[in-house]
Enzyme design. Sequence first.
Site, PDB file in Angstrom:
ATOM      1  CG  HIS A   1     -63.249  69.974  50.542  1.00  0.00           C
ATOM      2  ND1 HIS A   1     -63.487  68.614  50.533  1.00  0.00           N
ATOM      3  CD2 HIS A   1     -63.240  70.360  49.239  1.00  0.00           C
ATOM      4  CE1 HIS A   1     -63.599  68.199  49.289  1.00  0.00           C
ATOM      5  NE2 HIS A   1     -63.451  69.240  48.481  1.00  0.00           N
TER       6      HIS A   1
ATOM      7  CD  GLU B   1     -67.231  70.758  49.024  1.00  0.00           C
ATOM      8  OE1 GLU B   1     -66.392  70.295  48.252  1.00  0.00           O
ATOM      9  OE2 GLU B   1     -67.179  70.616  50.254  1.00  0.00           O
TER      10      GLU B   1
END
EC number: 5.3.1.1
Length: 251
Positions: free
Chosen positions: A95, A167
């Site tokens: 992430h 993302e």
Amino acid sequence: MRRPMVAGNWKMHGTRASVAELIEGLCKQSLPGSVDIAVMPASLFTCQVVDGLKATSIIVGAQDAAIQAEQGALTGEVASSQLADAGCKLVLVGHSERRQLIGEQDDVLNKKFAAIQAKGLTPVLCVGETLEERKAGQTLEVVGRQLDSVIAEFGVNALVNAVIAYEPVWAIGTGLTASPQEAQEVHAAIRAQLAKENAEVAQGVRLLYGGSVKAANAVELFSMPDIDGGLIGGASLNADEFGAICRAAGN
């Protein structure tokens, strides 16, 4: 045909009371059976969430895992074996907040990817570019490099039992979002990159979009041919909003 997925990343949010309230709200949602739905609480709340959602179809994941699969002397970490024992089914790896704020590099992320798969869990590999990289026209280069790191280490077949989440860092928690067309462009490039290695793997891997997804923009984002669902941040902390996003993925 790829089965849609919506995964809620609760990040470092929650107390026992607020998590209980969120669980109660999720249990009241009418959720589509055609979508794989997951939530990823802070590890402290894993067992509470697993127990609270056991009557639903929602699966529970984790936001991170240690570089080793088995428990042992690694202070502050949680092993994939422990996550599996607690009832987790999938784990985020790479992430942007861990890449950018914690400084995790590809070699560390590859160890985590391997440890997660070693215990039968599904890694959700996150890739994405910063605003500076996007402005410099480096989006596809950066995303491709992050993806190549895993492929070079484990081979493209390792992605058969994985999910990829694009993302854009500049769209996380900012209220900004890539347009559906911008997101689709990157998703298509990711699938094309995989297809160079193995066309069958490329067609089977689910690609999620993460970056300020809300009920208001979910339908249009999920209508794109290479967007198979979403990795949801802030909106996943509201049961009604998250439920609406899940229903959008089911349409």
